[in-house]
Structures are given as structure tokens and as C-alpha cells.
Design a protein around this motif. Structure first.
Motif, short mmCIF file in Angstrom:
data_model
loop_
_atom_site.label_atom_id
_atom_site.label_comp_id
_atom_site.label_asym_id
_atom_site.label_seq_id
_atom_site.Cartn_x
_atom_site.Cartn_y
_atom_site.Cartn_z
N VAL A 73 25.58 -39.45 93.43
CA VAL A 73 25.45 -39.58 91.99
C VAL A 73 25.35 -38.19 91.40
O VAL A 73 24.93 -37.24 92.07
CB VAL A 73 24.23 -40.44 91.57
CG1 VAL A 73 24.37 -41.87 92.04
CG2 VAL A 73 22.92 -39.83 92.08
N ALA A 76 24.22 -38.13 84.39
CA ALA A 76 24.64 -39.17 83.45
C ALA A 76 24.99 -38.54 82.10
O ALA A 76 24.73 -37.35 81.85
CB ALA A 76 23.53 -40.20 83.27
N ASP A 77 25.58 -39.34 81.22
CA ASP A 77 26.01 -38.86 79.91
C ASP A 77 24.86 -38.28 79.09
O ASP A 77 25.06 -37.39 78.27
CB ASP A 77 26.68 -39.98 79.12
CG ASP A 77 28.03 -40.38 79.71
OD1 ASP A 77 28.58 -39.59 80.50
OD2 ASP A 77 28.51 -41.48 79.40
N ASP A 78 23.65 -38.81 79.30
CA ASP A 78 22.50 -38.34 78.52
C ASP A 78 21.82 -37.13 79.15
O ASP A 78 20.80 -36.66 78.67
CB ASP A 78 21.48 -39.47 78.32
CG ASP A 78 20.86 -39.96 79.62
OD1 ASP A 78 21.22 -39.42 80.70
OD2 ASP A 78 20.03 -40.88 79.58
N ALA A 82 21.97 -39.46 87.31
CA ALA A 82 22.55 -40.80 87.27
C ALA A 82 21.96 -41.66 88.38
O ALA A 82 21.36 -41.16 89.34
CB ALA A 82 24.07 -40.72 87.40
#
Length: 205
Positions: A73, A76-78, A82
Motif C-alpha cells: 500500500v 491515500a488521496d488524503d 492507504a
């Protein structure tokens, strides 16, 4: 019932793992938390043997009867680490921008505690005890065996980032999931559960 959450399995569609404490230093300059996760620019002296890089493919926690595949992983987008997608909620995720298990530094493996369908791969993580072992099989067929030093709960807004991500004294492992109070849809649990473990043995599969 979800551990510490007091909710039924018919609740929200997913538990979102949000390592909020990481973000608090994300803008503090010079790379922030990503430098910590990658070990910064100065690797420590090799005072004892360590493993060369090789990504993990399986994890076993015998005391919890956990045996699961491990996938890579990223971010993540934020901006958080992830987690595996929901259809892989019984699989774990290794953060692929940090050390692999057995290298110097803390290898990070994350997983869901539960979903609306029931317990997930790290549901019982809060119950692991110091002295328990975690076995991580790597792609090079080496099995890195870690001993649990402690299991701790941290409010997501007060995660001790340097301690969790910045310890490059020896090969280590961090297992991370959600726990504590359930705060409702779109928020998830109040805490992160973090297992701290150290490499004690390497064997062949």
C-alpha cells in the motif's frame, strides 16, 4: 460487536484507518513524516546483521490465529497511509515507502479491524501480549520473526510520530489498526492501536 465501539455489524460500510497524528508534522519542513518513514538521509551503523530489502508476502500471528497475505500500500488521496481495499479486508498492507521487514527501521503493516460484514484481519490486535511472535514471510523466502514489545492505544490526534515511525536503532515492525470508541459514520474509531515489535530471528521457509 466491534471492539470498543459498541456498534453492530450492520453499521457503516467500512472502518477507515486514519493515521491522523502523522499529518501533524506533514508540513513541518524537510520532508516531514515521509522522511521519518523512509529513514531520513542518514542510515544507522550496521552493528548487527540485518536483511536486505525484500517485500513481505504473508504475515502470521500464531497467538491470534492470524494468517494472511500482505500486499503493498502507498499513500491515500488524503495523504494518509492507504489500507487494503474492502474486498481485501482480511489481508494486510505493507507501507511500500518504508523499510521492508528485517531492514533497519520500523516496517509498517496496516489492516482493518472490521467492516460491516464482521471482523477483519487485525480485529484481535489489541489482545496480543508482549512476548508473542509475529512471522513475516518475504518474497526472498526468508521469514522474519519479530517479538512483540508492547501494544498501545493512541488518540489519532496525539500519535507519537517519532516513536512510531522514527526508530532506526534496529529492525522493527509496527502493526497498526483502529480501535477505541466508535465515533460514527465518516469518522471511524477514535484511536490507533499500534503493536511495537523487534526482529529476533530469521529463518528460511
Amino acid at each position: 460487536m466491534a471492539k470498543g465501539g459498541g456498534r453492530s455489524w450492520t453499521g457503516p460500510a467500512a472502518v477507515v484507518l486514519v493515521l491522523f497524528g502523522v499529518f501533524a508534522i506533514g508540513a513541518s519542513g524537510d520532508g516531514g513524516w515521509r522522511d521519518l518513514l523512509a529513514g531520513g538521509n542518514n542510515p544507522p551503523p550496521r552493528e548487527f546483521p540485518v536483511l536486505e530489502p525484500s517485500r513481505p508476502i504473508r504475515i502470521a500471528i500464531p497467538s491470534l490465529e492470524v494468517r494472511a497475505p500482505v500486499h503493498s500500500v502507498g499513500v491515500a488521496d488524503d495523504g494518509s497511509i492507504a489500507v487494503p481495499p474492502l474486498h481485501r479486508h482480511n489481508q494486510a498492507g505493507w507501507y511500500d515507502r518504508g523499510p521492508t521487514p528485517g531492514q533497519f527501521g520500523p516496517a509498517i503493516i496496516v489492516g482493518h479491524a472490521d467492516t460491516r460484514d464482521g471482523p477483519s484481519v487485525f480485529h484481535g490486535l489489541a489482545d496480543i501480549e508482549p512476548g508473542a511472535t509475529v512471522e513475516v514471510t518475504r518474497r526472498d523466502r526468508a521469514v522474519a520473526v519479530f517479538e512483540v514489545n508492547s501494544v498501545e492505544h493512541f488518540d489519532k490526534e496525539a500519535l507519537p510520530v517519532e516513536r512510531v515511525y522514527g526508530d532506526y536503532a534496529r529492525p522493527g515492525l509496527r502493526l497498526i489498526t483502529c480501535g477505541g470508541r466508535w465515533l460514527g459514520d465518516g469518522i471511524g474509531y477514535a484511536d490507533n492501536i499500534v503493536v511495537f515489535a523487534s526482529l529476533i530471528e530469521v529463518r528460511d521457509t
